[in-house]
Design a protein around this motif. Structure first.
Motif, short mmCIF file in Angstrom:
data_model
loop_
_atom_site.label_atom_id
_atom_site.label_comp_id
_atom_site.label_asym_id
_atom_site.label_seq_id
_atom_site.Cartn_x
_atom_site.Cartn_y
_atom_site.Cartn_z
N ILE A 161 0.84 -1.24 0.04
CA ILE A 161 -0.25 0.12 0.01
C ILE A 161 0.83 1.30 0.03
CG2 ILE A 161 -1.82 1.21 1.37
CD1 ILE A 161 -2.82 -1.40 0.01
N ASN A 162 1.83 1.29 0.78
CA ASN A 162 2.77 2.48 1.05
C ASN A 162 4.06 2.27 1.18
OD1 ASN A 162 3.74 5.01 1.48
ND2 ASN A 162 2.33 5.57 2.86
N PRO A 163 4.73 1.74 0.04
CA PRO A 163 6.28 1.23 -0.05
C PRO A 163 7.02 2.44 0.37
CG PRO A 163 5.60 1.48 -2.41
CD PRO A 163 4.22 1.72 -1.37
N TYR A 164 6.74 3.76 0.10
CA TYR A 164 7.55 4.88 0.51
C TYR A 164 7.59 4.85 2.03
CZ TYR A 164 10.14 9.20 0.00
OH TYR A 164 11.06 10.29 -0.09
N GLN A 174 15.29 16.10 0.10
CA GLN A 174 14.32 15.35 -0.60
C GLN A 174 14.97 14.58 -1.75
OE1 GLN A 174 10.50 17.21 -1.28
NE2 GLN A 174 10.38 15.97 -3.23
N GLN A 196 14.93 10.46 -2.36
CA GLN A 196 14.21 10.06 -3.62
C GLN A 196 15.11 9.18 -4.45
OE1 GLN A 196 11.89 13.33 -4.87
NE2 GLN A 196 10.07 12.59 -3.87
N ARG A 214 14.15 5.60 -5.75
CA ARG A 214 13.94 5.52 -6.98
C ARG A 214 14.74 4.40 -7.87
NH1 ARG A 214 12.55 11.81 -8.12
NH2 ARG A 214 10.12 11.84 -7.51
N GLY A 254 4.12 13.86 -4.99
CA GLY A 254 4.93 12.47 -4.86
C GLY A 254 5.99 12.43 -3.57
N SER A 255 5.73 13.34 -2.77
CA SER A 255 6.88 13.68 -1.72
C SER A 255 6.55 12.66 -0.45
CB SER A 255 7.19 15.20 -1.29
OG SER A 255 5.93 15.57 -0.47
N ILE A 256 5.18 12.42 -0.37
CA ILE A 256 4.72 11.52 0.60
C ILE A 256 4.34 10.17 0.36
CG2 ILE A 256 3.04 11.59 2.51
CD1 ILE A 256 4.93 13.69 3.06
N ASN A 257 3.55 9.97 -0.71
CA ASN A 257 3.09 8.85 -1.07
C ASN A 257 2.93 8.37 -2.57
OD1 ASN A 257 1.84 6.17 -1.56
ND2 ASN A 257 0.03 6.74 0.13
N PRO A 258 4.35 8.12 -3.21
CA PRO A 258 4.41 8.03 -4.46
C PRO A 258 3.65 6.96 -5.19
CG PRO A 258 6.61 7.83 -3.61
CD PRO A 258 5.66 8.28 -2.55
N TYR A 259 3.64 6.01 -4.54
CA TYR A 259 2.92 4.76 -4.99
C TYR A 259 1.30 5.07 -5.30
CZ TYR A 259 1.77 -0.29 -5.65
OH TYR A 259 1.33 -1.43 -6.22
N GLN A 260 0.48 5.88 -4.35
CA GLN A 260 -0.70 6.42 -4.71
C GLN A 260 -0.65 7.09 -6.09
OE1 GLN A 260 -2.39 9.64 -2.39
NE2 GLN A 260 -4.13 8.36 -1.80
N LEU A 308 -0.52 4.69 -8.73
CA LEU A 308 -2.03 3.93 -9.01
C LEU A 308 -3.15 4.92 -9.52
CD1 LEU A 308 -1.86 2.01 -5.43
CD2 LEU A 308 -1.47 1.19 -7.61
N ALA A 325 7.89 14.10 -10.52
CA ALA A 325 7.43 13.03 -9.77
C ALA A 325 5.88 12.77 -10.75
CB ALA A 325 6.86 13.46 -8.34
N ILE A 369 7.38 10.77 -13.48
CA ILE A 369 7.70 9.47 -13.29
C ILE A 369 6.53 8.36 -12.92
CG2 ILE A 369 8.59 8.12 -11.26
CD1 ILE A 369 10.61 10.26 -10.98
N TYR A 422 6.22 -0.46 -11.07
CA TYR A 422 6.36 0.93 -10.09
C TYR A 422 7.87 0.74 -9.79
CZ TYR A 422 6.45 3.61 -5.91
OH TYR A 422 6.67 4.54 -4.95
N PHE A 438 8.86 17.71 5.03
CA PHE A 438 9.28 16.75 3.91
C PHE A 438 10.33 15.67 4.51
CE2 PHE A 438 8.14 20.74 1.44
CZ PHE A 438 7.26 19.99 0.45
N PRO A 439 9.98 14.34 4.13
CA PRO A 439 11.16 13.35 4.45
C PRO A 439 12.35 13.78 4.09
CG PRO A 439 9.19 12.37 3.59
CD PRO A 439 9.12 13.96 3.34
#
Lengths: 424, 424, 424, 424
Positions: A291-294, A370, A374, A378, C289-295, C298, C341, C344, C377, D180-181
């Motif tokens: 769900i949230n790999p990051y 960041q 990333q 990535r 894309g800084s917090i949840n790039p997988y979302q 999707l 982001a 990508i 991904y 930010f992370p």
């Protein structure tokens, strides 16, 4: 059944040339490539004995075929996992779902698969048929001393089982709490729970650790007596140096910053380790990284940084366990996916340019910081994980191998289509 | 067993003088007192057949004593409830947990307790032992037509059962969804579900309604195919004028403004009614009004205002049902508490000074508008609810009467300590 | 100032060999490489005029240096962005923050930078000094017709501005709502808002679209009058075929499944497009894309699948805009990170093996479906994005080029250290 | 201006007979009526100096008329509040928004209105025009010692201001965190913050307390350096016995059980007190009790129980403050509503039948425990609050009196229609 090495080698041979090309591409970017590979090889994630059968929800359970019918078959399943990925070299038992009858035989069987026994798990959230007291209103928190005593005794019994198996830690997860305002006095519940934990702690062997898990809700829906990291830390601090806080990724309120919690628990020297899984809503117990790999990467980034800062051994100084429920997938495939997701996050964390990150932080260069994270995230590190597996004798692509070698079909043949493993 | 009227009268007699004093105090402030009492008397809340046994979670289930062992005993329990509060004059059946064998006999038994049959509930979230197809990957959404056909046929069968019992509506709640990204194509799932619903809709008698419930998550943890009110409204609009959206209070994402959803569904003429319960975290299925009673009042405030604006009959034009799970309490006590909480919220909504509220809204006098709502909510309307019960032949204090008359003790005597009702 | 092509070429030359190696590595895995590159090249993301200055929160605002002091300088900044990444070829204006004085001159200036004018944005959430009516209690929803008329007239004025600039769409985001129960009648607010929107809709040129944005909360904290996708869809359906629902990623309740919403809006033919950003808690307006790039991936996976299913043109049939607030970073760097982001995520979505995914879905092979998405991904597609930029005349590494060419330093020299751009 | 006693008396006379009837009705049910009234009278809630003007959000601010233009006028406003409800006898200053020029004069003015100075509030979340260092990247956590030193010096200056005014506590709320992370190292941020706090703590007079507030997010949107009660507790434990954790009701993640946190902080002897407000989504800063009044009651239930268990004085041993933002209402009306909501919750908590509750808890009688709490909560205690106000010389209905006496109209006459108070 076992997955023989020659079969894995056969599978690998098909992929080897392509793998080599991919590995060399990514390795060219990694300064400390041997260090990364060694760490990946050393990193073992314990498989819980209850995760080898199909799980369910309160709305139903849809079993799969070939599920393990005994502790021996569960060990066999973990053996299959470990043979394939060489990263699942430990099993975490749940008592009373998996009480060994003959500890020496079980230890020998595990050893045969290259497995050791990780943290033992007690269960005071379900009533046992032969137990005189009920956990309906809690266990270690219960207002009735008889119930607390039964729960304490059970935990001490689990420690004994663990000693016989060579385990070195007890994981305590408590469902204790309340579902309605007024049901319990929070302070009283805390104090009784602490008192019960102290009795269990007193029974710990010198070289054991107690892991205290927290969870914000479920199965109680108003309050939980060990509800968040702050509460767990309060308990373990009062208990003593052998008590630690266990983080389950799915046990937080919405939007919680788990990686910060991890960092602070490490700072305090109180992080026990992890129950890995993923979730979108609550304690969904989904495949790690699905769900949230990051977020998983950010957690590993804190782990690597924090453990290195304390001079800890990544592989051995914390407990790494999966705790997921496989309602829809073949449990072994799900676990292979989970382990791989953990390895990917770990590998990405290992290749973060720490010096550059620290330099950026020192001047509050937020955009650059960041970029640095990333960049690592990535990067396609799958070939690093494959290479580590290959060097350790595992498969380049464990899930591919599992399917290609028709492992599940063979398990069904051996065990039957209609088997139901113990567990949630 | 039944709770005889004379026993309730005896219980009431003890409380009568004090009740009279309280009632007169509050009645003095209510301009439309007779109208309020008549509406309270007319307001009946359906009891689901599955709510009469102790519920559970995926972590365990702790049964109570004297649980109903058959549909007949469930009707008996609802009869007890209704005798005590005179507001539970309907029962909502769940098929296949409660398939009547002799419909005439069951109808007669219900009538004997003053009960009618409210909405029928189908179940395509669990596999039935004799069913050829599995709902593991959904029912009305399933990629396999055979599964969809089985689920459609089941729903049509439930309509038939309902017709035989005099019910007039079918509630469809679907567990259908997915737990992992990629598992299904959302559009395809929507289209297949819509097609299945159309076939069920086609089987509805002319005077029936189809209630389509939505739920944001659980038991699927990534997506749900009828996930929110917007999706349900999309389906029911495409289905036709007999399809409506059912609101379960526990089926929303955190912080959702449910009262606004209720207002808009009423505006669109598509509100089916409610599954009442309360929750703090997710679909906790707690006693109505036990966590956030002000929200319940705000919902009733919208209902009263919106139904009046459309000239609807409060008692009969929407479906009012409880849907809670009683994990820790005596189910009958829990239901009595739920019904009372609903009646209190309804009574408070009835005494809101609508003219003053509209006048305040017209000039955006926010503080005054808040004062007007809070004035009604802060009023202690328990005596109004008691008076309505008393006038209808029920108890002034139903829970008090239930305990005083030792109903549960008698049920245990009749049915035994170890009984387990069907349901969640 | 402008970033001249020869400088970018000079920057690229340093990276070219390494880029080529990386591009060839990833391209080897992409069957439809030219199609992917063409689509990436064609994909342009509009930059909002208000995002070029440092943003703030209610707790404070910390300006950076060299911020644009006029619309002309904002266009210049977008020109810099576009020169660097060749993917920001549009600007989205906010009225009244950026009212053009001479439309022809502004159009010419934009064209000089290769920019067109994307959706126009109206503002009825702040009072304007010269306006007779206040939006304190809403605009299009207001109980006072004079306020609604002012807000309607403003929107129509914005359309006129847009026509003069060659824009083709109006984005309406309404802060309208309430902060306290009782403050407004939800139905009345909906009906007045709909009526106001109808008047604006009537003023739309034939080839224009109206984008109606939704947001769950803020700046109102109890209800919002266009609060979720269901409400927006209700409005736009009632408005007519030129009205569409705009999705801002930060405008949802916790844990919402945004990708499902996207899929359903596409299915209904009512998706307007996006305001891209990222968030952890609420409408945090962080870098995409800084917090949840997988979302984000999707979401793009649904977009690609859904647009292809409807035969839509990825680049032109929906509106793609960034809407973020740059409180801590250089706004241009932040926007470059956001665009990258998005690219990508889009590139990853383009390389998903759709045929394999559909086949897995058809047999409910959940683990395989997950593998297929994760494979795309986990692929490092940065070199694809770089290659597309390079082919279009942009930088291989836009942020690197921005820093290397000292663009901000030059802007500060030109504009000064203490400049504050209009915007949030 | 001041609200003279004879005017309040005149207002009260109209309501007196009706009030008497209501008071006697409810008093008949309260065994310890004099104790309850005395406690209500003694209970004073501090008004923050920044809450007397209209607040705003990042999207805009809509000022009202007659806002205080100086610290003197703010004290005047609190004087009006206190004259009306006799429960707002303290003011909490925010530095640098309200720096007194002449402390003796200000103290005298406050005393004239019956006011004392409650906790002092520092501000390191906004840059001051004359300050050399910026808080853009934090204050006490900042990587740059110069920034930390400036923030420490500011806090020490605030203590000095407080000493001169007779205050006894410093409230530290830190916006410090990251958006930010990667932006900061969590452990480093904790350690630097702790070090800074130690320096401030060292400057505390012996009879002072330091209140450390926590907040989960905003204005930083990824991490906050004092993010939850667990983190605050960690800091204050390390600081020493004069440091305590302050609870702001709006500073929690969704669904947090705040009352349990309150109970545990009391148990640990580390609860500082409260910033009262209400919220539906985030830190909405709404009127106390306007969204979830039952939660407020449950918190007071824990406070009363926990303070009694420790032998604490309800009125003086914790800090009681309002911290809300009045975006839409007249700030004085909003504050009157907030104080009344607090008093109602407190009164309801005082009349809980503690002995019965403990007895129910002792036998896990969940339904009965709920009944006991609900009985107190459902009681209409408004007349108790009015009686306490009356006895203390205030109005029976403070908001009614405020409107009836046209206080705001008079303030506008004195101060003008267009005034803007300092604050958020």
């Amino acid at each position: 059944m076992q997955v023989e090495k020659y079969k894995i080698d056969g599978f690998n041979n098909e992929l080897l040339a392509d793998h080599k090309r991919r590995f060399e591409f990514v390795a060219a970017d990694v300064a400390n490539i041997n260090d990364v590979l060694q760490k990946l090889e050393a990193f073992q994630i314990a498989i819980p004995s209850w995760a080898l059968g199909t799980g369910g929800t309160r709305f139903g359970r849809f079993s799969g075929g070939g599920e393990p019918r005994s502790l021996e078959e569960k060990i066999e399943d973990v053996g299959i996992l470990h043979a394939l990925n060489k990263s699942s070299g430990a099993i975490s038992l749940h008592i009373p779902w998996d009480i060994p009858q003959n500890h020496q035989a079980i230890k020998a069987l595990a050893a045969q698969h290259g497995l050791v026994f990780d943290a033992m798990n007690s269960n005071t959230f379900q009533d046992q048929t032969d137990a005189p007291e009920s956990y309906k209103f809690g266990s270690l928190q219960h207002v009735d001393k008889a119930v607390r005593d039964q729960a304490i005794a059970h935990n001490i019994e689990v420690i004994k089982q663990g000693v016989a198996l060579g385990s070195k830690s007890l994981t305590v997860w408590l469902a204790d709490g309340s579902s309605f305002p007024g049901q319990l006095n929070f302070r009283g519940a805390f104090e009784r729970t602490l008192d019960s934990l102290k009795q269990i702690y007193a029974a710990l062997p010198d070289d054991w650790k107690l892991y205290l898990e927290y969870k914000c809700y479920e199965p109680n829906f108003y309050s939980t007596t060990v509800a968040d990291w702050g509460q767990s830390l309060l308990y373990v601090t009062k208990l003593g140096p052998k008590a630690f806080t266990l983080v389950d990724l799915g046990h937080h309120l919405p939007n919680a910053n788990i990686e910060q919690i991890v960092s602070l628990l490490l700072m305090e020297g109180r992080l026990a380790g992890f129950h890995f899984n993923d979730s979108k809503y609550g304690d969904d117990d989904l495949t790690v990284g699905s769900i949230n790999p990051y977020q998983l990467f950010l957690i590993f980034n804190e782990l690597v940084e924090g453990m290195d800062a304390r001079g800890m051994n990544h592989a051995t100084d914390l407990g790494w366990m999966i705790d997921a429920s496989h309602n829809l997938k073949d449990p072994i495939e799900d676990l292979l996916q989970s382990v791989q997701a953990i390895q990917i996050a770990y590998a990405q964390a290992l290749i973060v340019d720490k010096a550059a990150l620290q330099a950026a932080q020192k001047v509050s260069d937020v955009a650059l910081a960041q970029e640095i994270l990333q960049k690592a995230y990535r990067t396609d590190v799958r070939a690093l994980v494959s290479e580590a597996s290959l060097r350790a004798g595992g498969a380049i692509d464990p899930i591919g191998a599992y399917r290609s070698l028709k492992v599940r079909e063979n398990l069904i043949k051996e065990r039957g289509e209609k088997t139901v493993a113990t567990g949630l």
